[in-house]
Structures are given as C-alpha cells and as structure tokens.
Scaffold this active site. Sequence first.
Site, PDB file in Angstrom:
ATOM      1  N   ASP A 198       2.364 -11.891  -2.520  1.00 27.36           N
ATOM      2  CA  ASP A 198       3.764 -11.559  -2.219  1.00 27.36           C
ATOM      3  C   ASP A 198       4.173 -11.954  -0.812  1.00 27.36           C
ATOM      4  O   ASP A 198       4.972 -11.270  -0.160  1.00 27.36           O
ATOM      5  CB  ASP A 198       4.009 -10.054  -2.425  1.00 27.36           C
ATOM      6  CG  ASP A 198       3.861  -9.627  -3.871  1.00 27.36           C
ATOM      7  OD1 ASP A 198       4.066 -10.484  -4.753  1.00 27.36           O
ATOM      8  OD2 ASP A 198       3.540  -8.458  -4.124  1.00 27.36           O
ATOM      9  N   ALA A 199       3.642 -13.066  -0.304  1.00 28.77           N
ATOM     10  CA  ALA A 199       3.917 -13.466   1.073  1.00 28.77           C
ATOM     11  C   ALA A 199       4.611 -14.817   1.173  1.00 28.77           C
ATOM     12  O   ALA A 199       4.890 -15.282   2.279  1.00 28.77           O
ATOM     13  CB  ALA A 199       2.622 -13.497   1.883  1.00 28.77           C
TER      14      ALA A 199
END
Length: 283
Positions: free
Chosen positions: A261-262
């Site tokens: 999720d980056a």
Amino acid sequence: MNLTQRRVPQVFELGRSSSIRSFKSIDSSSITHGIHVFQCPDAVGIVAKLSDCIASRGGNILGADVFVPENKNVFYSRSEFIFDPVKWPRLQMDEDFLRISKMFDATRSVVRVPKLDPKFKIAVLASKQEHCLIDLLHSWQDGRLPVDITRVISNHDRFPNTHVVRFLERNSIPYHYLGTSKENNREDEILDLVQNTDFLVLARYMQLLSGKFLQRYRKDIINIHHGLLPSFKGGHPSKQAFDAGVKLIGATSHFVTEELDAGPIIEQMVIIVSALCSHLNSG
C-alpha cells in the site's frame, strides 16, 4: 512559471466553460477528447510548453493537474483537452508530444485519445469479496470504463450459477479460479494468463504479489484499497481509522509496488463519517 522554486504540491484547474465556448464554431461531432500524462525531471517552462503544444494545433485544455512533490526533482502532469482531429491528426499529436518528451528528458509521456485509440486490455484479480469487482464490471458494461476486460482471475472459487459468473458468461469474459496457499501462490500461472494485457487491476485481491512477479510482469498494476492512504495501510483499515477516531472514510486507487500500500496514489474518494451517518439515519 518557475516550478523549481515552489516545492509544495501544486494543482492547476483550467476552466471548462471557456474551453468549450472557443469550439462553438466547430461541428460538435468532430470535437474529440484527448489525455496526456507526463513525468520528467522538474524544470522551468514545462507547463508553458505543454499548453503551447495543444493550443498551437487548435486544441483547448479542459483541465490540467500538475504535481511537484516536495524535495524531489520530479514533475507530474495530467492534461485533458479537446481538439479537431482533422486539424491535429493523431500521428502528428504523437510527434508533437514526443518532441516535448525529448526536450525535458521525460521518463513517461502517454497520449490517449479514447475515441480513436484501441482500448487498453486489462485483467482483474479478485478474492471472495465482490463489491469492487461488481462495480468494475457494471462500469465496464455501462461504457464508463473504456477498456477490454480479457479475464477475471480469483483465488476464491465461485459456483457456476452465481451473479458474477453468470455476468462473465453473458459477456464472454473468461473466469479462472487459482486457489493459493503458502506453498504455492500460483504467480507463474497468473503471469501466463495476463501476458497480453496492458495493466492489471486488483479488486480486493487479498494476496500480496511478490517483487519477482512485478519484475516479470513489468507493466502497471493498480490496487483498490478500502482506506485513505498513506494512512491505515494493510488489513482492516476501517477499524484502524475507527480506533484512531478518524472522521473520514474512503477508498484509494494506487499503483502496486513491492512495499504494501505504498505505491503512488492515482485517485481517492472521501466521505465524512458524520454526514454518512446522518444520511443513513434519515433513510
């Protein structure tokens, strides 16, 4: 405009009404929409060159988003414009934007004319929860998602008479069930199935794709995260937000990287919790 001297994120919105008014003299059937996405090292005059490129060919900008991250020498932009393809042929458009790309040593310069260009081919990966998948399929069916869905791949088996499977069968979209385990993530089989795609969409696909998979696929992968990134990464983001007392909920689409999720954020939708609760109570 000297963007190198202003390191705060910047967004410029150009008015739609003036753009449309200037095209009144053109047959509306000939007006075509185009999109240009651009990434390059930050420099002076990029916005001016992009704007002049479109205007010099008789086009007009409907909206332009420009982003310069703080303390990073990188420039991002997304321009939406209208033009007359008779006055600005598609091949000439590619040549014009390529010239600007070389001028600023761009790492990414993508031009799309949805009305004229072939649709992107995508595959959708999903797990048990279906709401994201169903929304994508209905958007595609309604024409709001102008892509070709080549197949749906899932690590959760679905019975033949379910809503999703019936929808896929009616629209001749293949469905592949590839059950995963700690010993076998089935990534080799997934890669074989998605070789002819332009990018992948993870619609609540509850599996982590390995760095090896990303390197071998070598194209964009978009994830739909049920939370507002960069906060509340990983599992149970709504509970994380609730426990922290946050008053906003939402969803984020972002590019997939090796870090969970980056990846760079594409789009976000936000709902204020109190407003949502009031709406639900009134209903």
